[in-house]
Design an enzyme around this catalytic site. Sequence first.
Site, PDB file in Angstrom:
ATOM      1  N   GLU A   1     -43.911  48.908 -61.107  1.00 53.19           N
ATOM      2  CA  GLU A   1     -42.975  49.874 -61.649  1.00 53.19           C
ATOM      3  C   GLU A   1     -42.339  49.370 -62.942  1.00 53.19           C
ATOM      4  OE1 GLU A   1     -41.607  52.218 -57.651  1.00 53.19           O
ATOM      5  OE2 GLU A   1     -40.372  50.523 -58.223  1.00 53.19           O
TER       6      GLU A   1
ATOM      7  N   CYS B   1     -37.901  48.470 -69.187  1.00 55.11           N
ATOM      8  CA  CYS B   1     -37.789  47.363 -68.234  1.00 55.11           C
ATOM      9  C   CYS B   1     -39.183  47.146 -67.662  1.00 55.11           C
ATOM     10  CB  CYS B   1     -36.787  47.755 -67.142  1.00 55.11           C
ATOM     11  SG  CYS B   1     -36.666  46.542 -65.816  1.00 55.11           S
TER      12      CYS B   1
ATOM     13  N   CYS C   1     -42.766  39.611 -55.741  1.00 54.53           N
ATOM     14  CA  CYS C   1     -41.969  38.449 -56.151  1.00 54.53           C
ATOM     15  C   CYS C   1     -41.855  37.531 -54.942  1.00 54.53           C
ATOM     16  CB  CYS C   1     -40.578  38.924 -56.579  1.00 54.53           C
ATOM     17  SG  CYS C   1     -39.493  37.600 -57.169  1.00 54.53           S
TER      18      CYS C   1
ATOM     19  N   CYS D   1     -34.693  36.931 -52.865  1.00 52.10           N
ATOM     20  CA  CYS D   1     -33.263  37.285 -52.934  1.00 52.10           C
ATOM     21  C   CYS D   1     -32.937  38.345 -51.879  1.00 52.10           C
ATOM     22  CB  CYS D   1     -32.907  37.801 -54.337  1.00 52.10           C
ATOM     23  SG  CYS D   1     -33.109  36.542 -55.611  1.00 52.10           S
TER      24      CYS D   1
ATOM     25  N   CYS E   1     -32.615  42.279 -52.909  1.00 49.92           N
ATOM     26  CA  CYS E   1     -33.560  42.874 -53.859  1.00 49.92           C
ATOM     27  C   CYS E   1     -34.795  43.445 -53.163  1.00 49.92           C
ATOM     28  CB  CYS E   1     -33.980  41.803 -54.870  1.00 49.92           C
ATOM     29  SG  CYS E   1     -35.035  42.437 -56.176  1.00 49.92           S
TER      30      CYS E   1
ATOM     31  N   GLY F   1     -40.619  40.760 -60.149  1.00 55.07           N
ATOM     32  CA  GLY F   1     -41.149  39.444 -60.480  1.00 55.07           C
ATOM     33  C   GLY F   1     -40.134  38.531 -61.130  1.00 55.07           C
TER      34      GLY F   1
ATOM     35  N   SER G   1     -34.866  37.805 -67.962  1.00 61.24           N
ATOM     36  CA  SER G   1     -33.927  37.503 -66.890  1.00 61.24           C
ATOM     37  C   SER G   1     -34.571  36.564 -65.875  1.00 61.24           C
ATOM     38  CB  SER G   1     -33.511  38.808 -66.207  1.00 61.24           C
ATOM     39  OG  SER G   1     -32.574  38.543 -65.194  1.00 61.24           O
TER      40      SER G   1
ATOM     41  N   SER H   1     -29.475  35.371 -63.481  1.00 63.40           N
ATOM     42  CA  SER H   1     -28.937  36.021 -62.287  1.00 63.40           C
ATOM     43  C   SER H   1     -28.142  34.997 -61.501  1.00 63.40           C
ATOM     44  CB  SER H   1     -30.087  36.578 -61.440  1.00 63.40           C
ATOM     45  OG  SER H   1     -30.793  37.532 -62.197  1.00 63.40           O
TER      46      SER H   1
ATOM     47  N   ASN I   1     -26.755  47.612 -55.930  1.00 62.02           N
ATOM     48  CA  ASN I   1     -27.407  48.885 -55.615  1.00 62.02           C
ATOM     49  C   ASN I   1     -27.983  48.838 -54.212  1.00 62.02           C
ATOM     50  OD1 ASN I   1     -27.110  50.261 -58.166  1.00 62.02           O
ATOM     51  ND2 ASN I   1     -28.484  48.684 -58.984  1.00 62.02           N
TER      52      ASN I   1
ATOM     53  N   CYS J   1     -31.413  48.378 -60.958  1.00 62.60           N
ATOM     54  CA  CYS J   1     -31.650  46.946 -60.717  1.00 62.60           C
ATOM     55  C   CYS J   1     -31.892  46.669 -59.241  1.00 62.60           C
ATOM     56  CB  CYS J   1     -30.439  46.121 -61.139  1.00 62.60           C
ATOM     57  SG  CYS J   1     -29.994  46.319 -62.844  1.00 62.60           S
TER      58      CYS J   1
HETATM   59  N1  SAH Z   1     -36.401  37.691 -61.165  1.00 65.33           N
HETATM   60  C1  SAH Z   1     -35.599  37.862 -62.337  1.00 65.33           C
HETATM   61  C2  SAH Z   1     -35.842  39.209 -62.987  1.00 65.33           C
HETATM   62  C3  SAH Z   1     -35.299  40.378 -62.190  1.00 65.33           C
HETATM   63  S1  SAH Z   1     -34.085  41.129 -63.117  1.00 65.33           S
HETATM   64  C4  SAH Z   1     -34.148  37.606 -62.002  1.00 65.33           C
HETATM   65  O1  SAH Z   1     -33.870  37.346 -60.852  1.00 65.33           O
HETATM   66  O2  SAH Z   1     -33.302  37.592 -62.888  1.00 65.33           O
HETATM   67  C5  SAH Z   1     -33.366  42.184 -61.989  1.00 65.33           C
HETATM   68  C6  SAH Z   1     -31.885  41.955 -61.840  1.00 65.33           C
HETATM   69  O3  SAH Z   1     -31.382  42.821 -60.811  1.00 65.33           O
HETATM   70  C7  SAH Z   1     -31.566  40.545 -61.376  1.00 65.33           C
HETATM   71  O4  SAH Z   1     -30.373  40.105 -61.933  1.00 65.33           O
HETATM   72  C8  SAH Z   1     -31.395  40.752 -59.889  1.00 65.33           C
HETATM   73  O5  SAH Z   1     -30.697  39.718 -59.280  1.00 65.33           O
HETATM   74  C9  SAH Z   1     -30.673  42.071 -59.882  1.00 65.33           C
HETATM   75  N2  SAH Z   1     -30.708  42.747 -58.594  1.00 65.33           N
HETATM   76  C10 SAH Z   1     -31.605  42.604 -57.602  1.00 65.33           C
HETATM   77  N3  SAH Z   1     -31.314  43.410 -56.573  1.00 65.33           N
HETATM   78  C11 SAH Z   1     -30.204  44.076 -56.930  1.00 65.33           C
HETATM   79  C12 SAH Z   1     -29.427  45.077 -56.298  1.00 65.33           C
HETATM   80  N4  SAH Z   1     -29.736  45.525 -55.083  1.00 65.33           N
HETATM   81  N5  SAH Z   1     -28.363  45.555 -56.968  1.00 65.33           N
HETATM   82  C13 SAH Z   1     -28.064  45.130 -58.221  1.00 65.33           C
HETATM   83  N6  SAH Z   1     -28.771  44.200 -58.874  1.00 65.33           N
HETATM   84  C14 SAH Z   1     -29.823  43.677 -58.228  1.00 65.33           C
END
Ligand code: SAH
Length: 342
Positions: free
Chosen positions: A89, A102, A109, A113, A116, A154, A186, A209, A285, A328
């Site tokens: 996506e 984006c 991935c 986390c 996510c 990823g 990121s 992050s 989110n 996100c």
């Molecule tokens: N793997 C990289 C790139 C992903 S960027 C990273 O971790 O930075 C996507 C961003 O959205 C990251 O900051 C991630 O932590 C954040 N994210 C993931 N799940 C989320 C959620 N449910 N609500 C808000 N942000 C979220």
Amino acid sequence: MTNALDLSPAEWGEALRAMGQPAFRAGQVFSWLHKGAKFSEMGNLPKTLREALAVEYDDSGVTIFERFPSKLDGTVKYLYRLADGNLIEGVRMRYHYGDTLCVSTQVGCRMGCRFCASTLEGLARNLTAGEILGQIVAANAEGKITNVVLMGSGEPLDNYDNVVKFLRLLREKGGVEMSLRSVSLSTCGLVPRMHRFAEEGLPVTLSVSLHAPNDDIRRTMMPVAETYRIEDVLRECRYYIEKTGRRVIFEYALAEGVNCAPENAKELASRLRGMQCHVNLIPLNPVKERELTGATRRQAEQFQHELEALHISATIRREMGRDISGACGQLRRGYIREHEAT
Ligand code: SAH
């Protein structure tokens, strides 16, 4: 088959020389491909060459399979199909200064986390440089992309070589030719890779992050915190600032009852004091398989005010594309067999 977008101008030079072609053909092929042309459409190439290239290289490695336009804002989520049937996506966001895309860097991935969606089914494979670039080339056909964020599915630094190659291709003359100052990468904070990345001399904006003010809280949210301490992540951020002269952005997803109390803001501010940085607050989110819930707007504003009172610049990120699961942390991987695709 090799994705045609994987090749740099120098690699096209070699490949075409091996096919007995004059040197100027490399620039022609490279620039056609980055405009989104197929071999069959490359009008200034001899027909025999177009046919020979189509036998060896895949010129449709990334295609837009489906579009999901948001009803809330101008956001469009793209479902891209890769040559092997994997689905990834990407999200187009419209801002007053232009369209930001984006992009994903991996199919799935493996960072795990807890909040996510991208990591729910683990990692299927890395994307190649051309597959990352192909997302932009395909999107460009329906409106020029002016900024790129590596914030889709990823972990970019877990696919280091392909991501760095992609960044070099992106700014190549005759191609998409985007300034890397319009690109943000990121990372969840892979410390040794952050150090190496700072030395590449690529002027992208680094987003980290962080999501927590200390390692105890961070470990409850992100398995990567078992391996790397916040202190080490911040040391690499300082190194990045020193090397590139650019401020670092910290992403902080506010999760109810986890990391958004006033004392969390104070602890965060004390750790970031004196750093050339900015904090992006994102009320978490919803992801249906995950139990964490987002902070309220009011909590987010309070957290922002705490940080600002302590001289840490912070904004609450405007959420886009939530109705299409394009926000996100809501992007996922998928898979489709060829016969289902038609
Ligand atoms: N793997 C990289 C790139 C992903 S960027 C990273 O971790 O930075 C996507 C961003 O959205 C990251 O900051 C991630 O932590 C954040 N994210 C993931 N799940 C989320 C959620 N449910 N609500 C808000 N942000 C979220």
